[in-house]
Scaffold this motif. Structure first.
Motif, PDB file in Angstrom:
ATOM      1  N   ILE A  83      31.334  44.571  37.674  1.00  0.00           N
ATOM      2  CA  ILE A  83      31.283  43.581  38.733  1.00  0.00           C
ATOM      3  C   ILE A  83      31.654  44.052  39.926  1.00  0.00           C
ATOM      4  CG2 ILE A  83      32.519  41.354  39.380  1.00  0.00           C
ATOM      5  CD1 ILE A  83      32.939  40.439  36.565  1.00  0.00           C
ATOM      6  N   GLU A  84      32.759  44.851  40.102  1.00  0.00           N
ATOM      7  CA  GLU A  84      33.132  45.324  41.435  1.00  0.00           C
ATOM      8  C   GLU A  84      31.944  46.262  42.252  1.00  0.00           C
ATOM      9  OE1 GLU A  84      36.933  45.900  42.727  1.00  0.00           O
ATOM     10  OE2 GLU A  84      37.914  44.654  41.265  1.00  0.00           O
ATOM     11  N   LEU A 133      36.591  42.346  48.912  1.00  0.00           N
ATOM     12  CA  LEU A 133      35.102  42.610  48.693  1.00  0.00           C
ATOM     13  C   LEU A 133      34.352  41.545  47.853  1.00  0.00           C
ATOM     14  CD1 LEU A 133      35.571  46.396  47.866  1.00  0.00           C
ATOM     15  CD2 LEU A 133      34.229  45.336  49.900  1.00  0.00           C
ATOM     16  N   LEU A 134      35.392  41.082  46.806  1.00  0.00           N
ATOM     17  CA  LEU A 134      34.758  40.071  45.758  1.00  0.00           C
ATOM     18  C   LEU A 134      34.582  38.823  46.575  1.00  0.00           C
ATOM     19  CD1 LEU A 134      36.597  40.931  42.614  1.00  0.00           C
ATOM     20  CD2 LEU A 134      34.098  41.342  43.109  1.00  0.00           C
ATOM     21  N   LEU A 139      32.286  36.015  45.135  1.00  0.00           N
ATOM     22  CA  LEU A 139      32.865  36.088  43.573  1.00  0.00           C
ATOM     23  C   LEU A 139      34.252  35.878  43.563  1.00  0.00           C
ATOM     24  CD1 LEU A 139      30.774  39.415  42.663  1.00  0.00           C
ATOM     25  CD2 LEU A 139      30.151  36.985  42.036  1.00  0.00           C
ATOM     26  N   ALA A 140      34.956  34.907  44.378  1.00  0.00           N
ATOM     27  CA  ALA A 140      36.204  34.684  44.211  1.00  0.00           C
ATOM     28  C   ALA A 140      36.652  34.206  43.008  1.00  0.00           C
ATOM     29  CB  ALA A 140      36.609  33.554  45.339  1.00  0.00           C
ATOM     30  N   ALA A 141      35.745  33.389  42.353  1.00  0.00           N
ATOM     31  CA  ALA A 141      36.264  32.667  40.982  1.00  0.00           C
ATOM     32  C   ALA A 141      36.281  33.910  39.922  1.00  0.00           C
ATOM     33  CB  ALA A 141      35.104  31.697  40.540  1.00  0.00           C
ATOM     34  N   ILE A 146      39.400  38.334  36.594  1.00  0.00           N
ATOM     35  CA  ILE A 146      40.017  39.807  36.610  1.00  0.00           C
ATOM     36  C   ILE A 146      41.192  39.846  36.901  1.00  0.00           C
ATOM     37  CG2 ILE A 146      39.477  41.816  37.914  1.00  0.00           C
ATOM     38  CD1 ILE A 146      36.482  41.127  38.491  1.00  0.00           C
ATOM     39  N   ARG A 147      41.846  38.950  37.886  1.00  0.00           N
ATOM     40  CA  ARG A 147      43.449  39.156  38.055  1.00  0.00           C
ATOM     41  C   ARG A 147      44.112  38.733  37.076  1.00  0.00           C
ATOM     42  NH1 ARG A 147      44.143  42.829  39.408  1.00  0.00           N
ATOM     43  NH2 ARG A 147      46.238  42.302  39.771  1.00  0.00           N
ATOM     44  N   ARG A 148      43.740  37.760  36.284  1.00  0.00           N
ATOM     45  CA  ARG A 148      44.556  37.163  35.209  1.00  0.00           C
ATOM     46  C   ARG A 148      44.568  38.182  34.036  1.00  0.00           C
ATOM     47  NH1 ARG A 148      41.624  32.646  34.446  1.00  0.00           N
ATOM     48  NH2 ARG A 148      40.270  33.288  32.723  1.00  0.00           N
TER      49      ARG A 148
END
Length: 229
Positions: A83-84, A133-134, A139-141, A146-148
């Motif tokens: 994704i990144e 960047l996201l 791509l905030a959602a 990803i963080r979770r």
């Protein structure tokens, strides 16, 4: 943010930074005294941390910080890297106004924290760089997902930051990503991102040998599969 939210967030921070290391047994009496709270909000906070995979509560026994699951970290790395790298390529192909300046500012702040050896602040700015960047890529959602799921990667990175050269490597990687985006070179930006995100995962096998008490145990077959990944 409520008082309970603040308690959860501080415990989460301490676990992810390894202030509370993998495998540590948590004393509820000590936690209640530290945070000036009663048993009910503390119990609720620990239950929320258990739901997040950060602690294990053994009824009538103890509460323990979970160990790092390298296999889980590897799987989330595949998701995150894909994704990144795509986000970096997308931004290089259509550069949003002000993004390069924002990235350079974050890198500058990271460099200052590295010089002061303030690694908690450095790690927060590392997360802020990737979040910027996201968000810029729309791509905030996805970033929230990803963080979770990144609790094991985050703790691998915290272990990696204990290596003397790691902070400078992160800074150089971030400069390369920003340079690829600024040069409108999607391939260079994506390659720099993939290289950057691979570092802690590549170190994982070595860290399991150096600090085995921090990691979940696996049988020989699992280890061979992980090494071949």
């Amino acid at each position: 943010m409520t008082a309970d939210d603040g308690l959860v967030e501080d415990l989460r921070r301490r676990i992810l930074s390894l202030e509370l290391p993998p495998g540590a047994v948590l004393s509820r009496a000590d936690l209640a005294a530290r945070y000036g709270t009663s048993s009910t909000p503390l119990r609720d906070a620990l239950l929320r941390l258990q739901d997040a995979g950060l602690v294990t509560i053994m009824p009538q026994s103890r509460t323990q910080v979970t160990r790092i699951d390298l296999d889980h970290a590897r799987q989330i790395h595949v998701l995150r890297s894909t994704i990144e790298a795509e986000a970096a390529a997308r931004l290089a192909a259509a550069l949003p106004e002000g993004l390069v300046e924002q990235l350079k500012a974050l890198i500058g702040m990271q460099e200052a924290e590295a010089q002061r050896a303030e690694m908690d602040a450095f790690a927060r700015l590392d997360l802020a760089f990737h979040e910027a960047l996201l968000q810029a890529a729309g791509l905030a959602a996805v970033h929230r997902v990803i963080r979770r799921e990144s609790i094991h990667i985050d703790r691998l990175r915290a272990l990696h930051l204990m290596q003397p050269e790691k902070a400078q490597q992160i800074l150089e990687d971030h400069r390369c990503i920003a340079a690829g985006i600024a040069a409108a070179d999607p391939e260079a930006a994506a390659a720099a991102m993939k290289r950057h995100l691979s570092q802690s995962i590549l170190l994982g096998e070595r860290l399991t040998r150096e600090r085995p008490e921090f990691f979940t145990t696996a049988d020989a077959g699992d280890r061979r599969a992980a090494a071949a990944f």
